[in-house]
Design a protein around this motif. Structure first.
Motif, PDB file in Angstrom:
ATOM      1  N   ALA A 194      16.032  18.670  56.552  1.00 19.45           N
ATOM      2  CA  ALA A 194      14.851  19.121  57.301  1.00 19.45           C
ATOM      3  C   ALA A 194      14.264  17.953  58.067  1.00 19.45           C
ATOM      4  O   ALA A 194      14.393  16.792  57.672  1.00 19.45           O
ATOM      5  N   ARG A 195      13.591  18.253  59.167  1.00 22.58           N
ATOM      6  CA  ARG A 195      12.973  17.197  59.962  1.00 22.58           C
ATOM      7  C   ARG A 195      11.790  17.747  60.747  1.00 22.58           C
ATOM      8  O   ARG A 195      11.561  18.960  60.792  1.00 22.58           O
ATOM      9  N   LYS A 196      11.065  16.834  61.336  1.00 21.94           N
ATOM     10  CA  LYS A 196       9.949  17.188  62.209  1.00 21.94           C
ATOM     11  C   LYS A 196      10.456  17.185  63.637  1.00 21.94           C
ATOM     12  O   LYS A 196      10.861  16.158  64.168  1.00 21.94           O
ATOM     13  N   ASN A 197      10.440  18.368  64.257  1.00 21.12           N
ATOM     14  CA  ASN A 197      10.926  18.513  65.625  1.00 21.12           C
ATOM     15  C   ASN A 197       9.752  18.725  66.571  1.00 21.12           C
ATOM     16  O   ASN A 197       9.050  19.740  66.478  1.00 21.12           O
ATOM     17  N   ILE A 198       9.531  17.762  67.446  1.00 23.96           N
ATOM     18  CA  ILE A 198       8.479  17.904  68.448  1.00 23.96           C
ATOM     19  C   ILE A 198       9.073  18.651  69.634  1.00 23.96           C
ATOM     20  O   ILE A 198       9.947  18.141  70.336  1.00 23.96           O
ATOM     21  N   LEU A 199       8.611  19.861  69.838  1.00 21.52           N
ATOM     22  CA  LEU A 199       9.171  20.732  70.869  1.00 21.52           C
ATOM     23  C   LEU A 199       8.485  20.520  72.212  1.00 21.52           C
ATOM     24  O   LEU A 199       9.131  20.443  73.252  1.00 21.52           O
ATOM     25  N   ILE A 200       7.158  20.449  72.193  1.00 21.74           N
ATOM     26  CA  ILE A 200       6.367  20.176  73.389  1.00 21.74           C
ATOM     27  C   ILE A 200       5.419  19.036  73.037  1.00 21.74           C
ATOM     28  O   ILE A 200       4.703  19.111  72.043  1.00 21.74           O
ATOM     29  N   GLU A 201       5.440  17.976  73.829  1.00 17.49           N
ATOM     30  CA  GLU A 201       4.576  16.820  73.556  1.00 17.49           C
ATOM     31  C   GLU A 201       3.674  16.569  74.753  1.00 17.49           C
ATOM     32  O   GLU A 201       4.151  16.318  75.855  1.00 17.49           O
ATOM     33  N   ASN A 202       2.377  16.679  74.512  1.00 20.94           N
ATOM     34  CA  ASN A 202       1.389  16.506  75.585  1.00 20.94           C
ATOM     35  C   ASN A 202       1.756  17.343  76.819  1.00 20.94           C
ATOM     36  O   ASN A 202       1.651  16.891  77.955  1.00 20.94           O
ATOM     37  N   GLY A 203       2.204  18.566  76.538  1.00 15.90           N
ATOM     38  CA  GLY A 203       2.515  19.513  77.608  1.00 15.90           C
ATOM     39  C   GLY A 203       3.929  19.455  78.149  1.00 15.90           C
ATOM     40  O   GLY A 203       4.335  20.336  78.912  1.00 15.90           O
ATOM     41  N   ILE A 204       4.707  18.425  77.777  1.00 11.17           N
ATOM     42  CA  ILE A 204       6.073  18.258  78.302  1.00 11.17           C
ATOM     43  C   ILE A 204       7.089  18.805  77.299  1.00 11.17           C
ATOM     44  O   ILE A 204       7.043  18.481  76.115  1.00 11.17           O
ATOM     45  N   LEU A 205       8.008  19.637  77.773  1.00  9.48           N
ATOM     46  CA  LEU A 205       9.049  20.187  76.903  1.00  9.48           C
ATOM     47  C   LEU A 205      10.007  19.074  76.485  1.00  9.48           C
ATOM     48  O   LEU A 205      10.635  18.433  77.328  1.00  9.48           O
ATOM     49  N   LYS A 206      10.119  18.866  75.173  1.00 10.41           N
ATOM     50  CA  LYS A 206      10.923  17.758  74.647  1.00 10.41           C
ATOM     51  C   LYS A 206      12.221  18.204  73.983  1.00 10.41           C
ATOM     52  O   LYS A 206      13.171  17.425  73.879  1.00 10.41           O
ATOM     53  N   GLY A 207      12.258  19.424  73.461  1.00 15.65           N
ATOM     54  CA  GLY A 207      13.473  19.805  72.757  1.00 15.65           C
ATOM     55  C   GLY A 207      13.444  21.244  72.300  1.00 15.65           C
ATOM     56  O   GLY A 207      12.481  21.985  72.531  1.00 15.65           O
ATOM     57  N   TYR A 208      14.539  21.622  71.621  1.00 19.09           N
ATOM     58  CA  TYR A 208      14.722  22.985  71.131  1.00 19.09           C
ATOM     59  C   TYR A 208      15.039  22.941  69.640  1.00 19.09           C
ATOM     60  O   TYR A 208      15.297  21.878  69.071  1.00 19.09           O
ATOM     61  N   LEU A 209      15.053  24.118  69.020  1.00 18.85           N
ATOM     62  CA  LEU A 209      15.491  24.260  67.634  1.00 18.85           C
ATOM     63  C   LEU A 209      16.947  24.696  67.667  1.00 18.85           C
ATOM     64  O   LEU A 209      17.272  25.768  68.203  1.00 18.85           O
ATOM     65  N   ILE A 210      17.835  23.870  67.092  1.00 15.53           N
ATOM     66  CA  ILE A 210      19.268  24.056  67.310  1.00 15.53           C
ATOM     67  C   ILE A 210      20.021  24.127  65.985  1.00 15.53           C
ATOM     68  O   ILE A 210      19.839  23.284  65.101  1.00 15.53           O
TER      69      ILE A 210
END
Length: 462
Positions: free
Chosen positions: A299-315
């Motif tokens: 398990a991990r902490k996934n930052i998806l949107i940071e300060n309004g910017i899309l950073k990643g997805y759940l994969i």
């Protein structure tokens, strides 16, 4: 649960027609479910479910089979049947196992299996008495108790071999208030990735009284006006809107097929700077938390949107092939009967800088939603429609009369763009999320937020 030699034989059989990856998922689950109504136990069910899932990949092809028969010949037959759908030019052998171990991030001190049912019933009766005695208008209270212990073993042809014990506990309280042929309900359902100690440490009075208070409040509520208003959405389960309308759109299940409005947008601004959106399976003892996902990834902490910017997805592992991106520890499934896919754990909007008092005081006219109900969403577009369980009018920066019959209608990505205030009071709410890999425990969360304009469906025009 199964010997390593047997697992190796099953993985080898699954690769016998040219697959390039095989996996086995072994599950042994114990569950207890009880319900209490009118002060009496209405149902009391407990059971054990055991089974094995076998998966094979070849490029972008995936085949899944499962069985409840753990005899060697049955497992080999299931693996070979799955392999028949795969054809390749070369046969590979599974890599030697490297057994992984870890210290659980979610300590359990009292296994529910070791607790007598009478203690569980006492918890239910205490919740019932508190909710029922809240007010004379509370006509009916239903309390549901749930605990489960899920033991899993995950091994694959890349050499992974890992085991995990997951223990979860939950209490659901529903109160019904009646007056003059009018009936309203209130509900609260706290849960945790914990053992029976969860119930012993639970603020039972708070949850039971809150369920009754909600039902009673709605008896005196006025019909909600319809139109476009600023809407304040409170913390905890208020996060269900963004879970449904944005979170699912950030799962690789949709993104890999370009069935999401967020596909191919990494690095783009998708929300105001004050919005950071996170999925974190490591939060200690939270309902949606995990040690490892159902593919054996930590398990991990996934930052998806940071300060309004899309950073990643759940994969998940299979969609990582399609996307050319690494797994994020997001492969989850209800049980061995389902192949895993990308799913959320604890998904929430991070705390901002405003206090709840400031958000309300800065809203001249609008709607305040304290508790959300159920809803529907189209994950491909993000269009949603959610019922509001408890709402209030906001006038001149102050909370006014309670409102009933409110629905929130809109589009998730567009609503995300209209968040203009984010509070400090982050809270999480426990729920179940259904999708292609079954129903799984998740948390939804956020601090209080304000959306500058939302379409509110009510019971009369304004």
């Amino acid at each position: 649960m199964l010997s390593k030699s047997l697992i190796e034989d099953v993985l080898t059989a699954a690769l016998s027609t040219g697959g390039d990856f095989s996996e086995i998922f072994v599950e042994d689950r114990f569950t207890s479910n009880m319900s209490l109504r009118s002060g009496r136990v209405e149902t009391c069910l407990s059971g054990r479910d055991f089974g094995i899932g076998i998966r094979v990949f070849k490029g972008f092809q995936s085949v899944y089979a499962y069985t409840t028969d753990f005899r060697k010949d049955s497992l080999l037959k299931a693996a070979k049947n799955a392999a028949q759908a795969i054809s390749g030019n070369s046969i590979i052998q599974p890599a030697p196992f490297i057994q992984e171990s870890f210290e659980s991030s979610h300590p359990v001190y009292l296994l529910p299996l070791e607790v007598d049912k009478s203690r569980k019933i006492t918890i239910m009766k205490n919740a019932f008495d508190t909710a029922k005695n809240y007010h004379s208008s509370i006509s009916q209270v239903t309390v549901r108790y749930m605990d489960e212990e899920q033991n899993v073993l995950i091994a694959n042809s890349e050499g992974k071999f890992i085991e995990d014990k997951r223990v979860r506990s939950r209490l659901a309280i529903q109160a019904v208030a009646v007056r003059d042929n009018q009936m309203e309900t209130g509900f609260y359902g706290p849960g945790a990735h914990q053992g029976f100690e969860f119930f012993e440490n639970l603020n039972l009075d708070h949850y039971a009284k809150e369920a009754s208070r909600m039902a009673l409040t709605m008896l005196d509520a006025s019909p909600c006006p319809s139109g476009k208003f600023p809407v304040i959405i409170d913390n905890e389960f208020g996060g269900v809107i963004f879970h449904e309308a944005c979170g699912h759109g950030l799962e690789a299940t949709a993104v890999a097929k370009n069935n999401s409005v967020f596909a191919n947008r990494i690095g783009e601004r998708v929300a105001p700077e004050i919005v950071t959106y996170i999925d974190d399976g490591t939060l200690q003892n939270e309902w949606g938390s995990i040690n490892i996902d159902d593919e054996g990834e930590k398990a991990r902490k996934n930052i998806l949107i940071e300060n309004g910017i899309l950073k990643g997805y759940l994969i998940d592992k299979f969609n990582s092939r399609r996307m050319g991106m690494e797994s994020t520890g997001s492969g989850r499934r209800q049980s061995f009967r389902f192949a895993p896919t990308s799913r959320m754990t604890n998904t929430y909007i991070a705390p901002g800088k405003s206090t709840p008092e400031e958000i309300i005081a800065n809203t001249e006219h609008g709607i305040y939603t304290k508790y959300m109900g159920g809803g529907q969403v189209n994950p491909a577009t993000g269009d949603y429609n959610f019922a509001v369980a408890e709402a209030y009018e906001v006038k001149n920066g102050k909370l006014g009369k309670p409102l009933k019959g409110a629905t929130l209608i809109g589009n998730g990505p567009k609503t995300l763009q209209l968040v203009d205030m984010v509070g400090k009071n982050l809270g999480h709410g426990a729920g179940m999320c259904g999708a292609s890999s079954g129903s799984i425990p998740v948390n939804v969360g956020q601090p209080m937020i304000r959306v500058s304009e939302m379409t509110v469906g009510g019971t009369k025009g304004e």
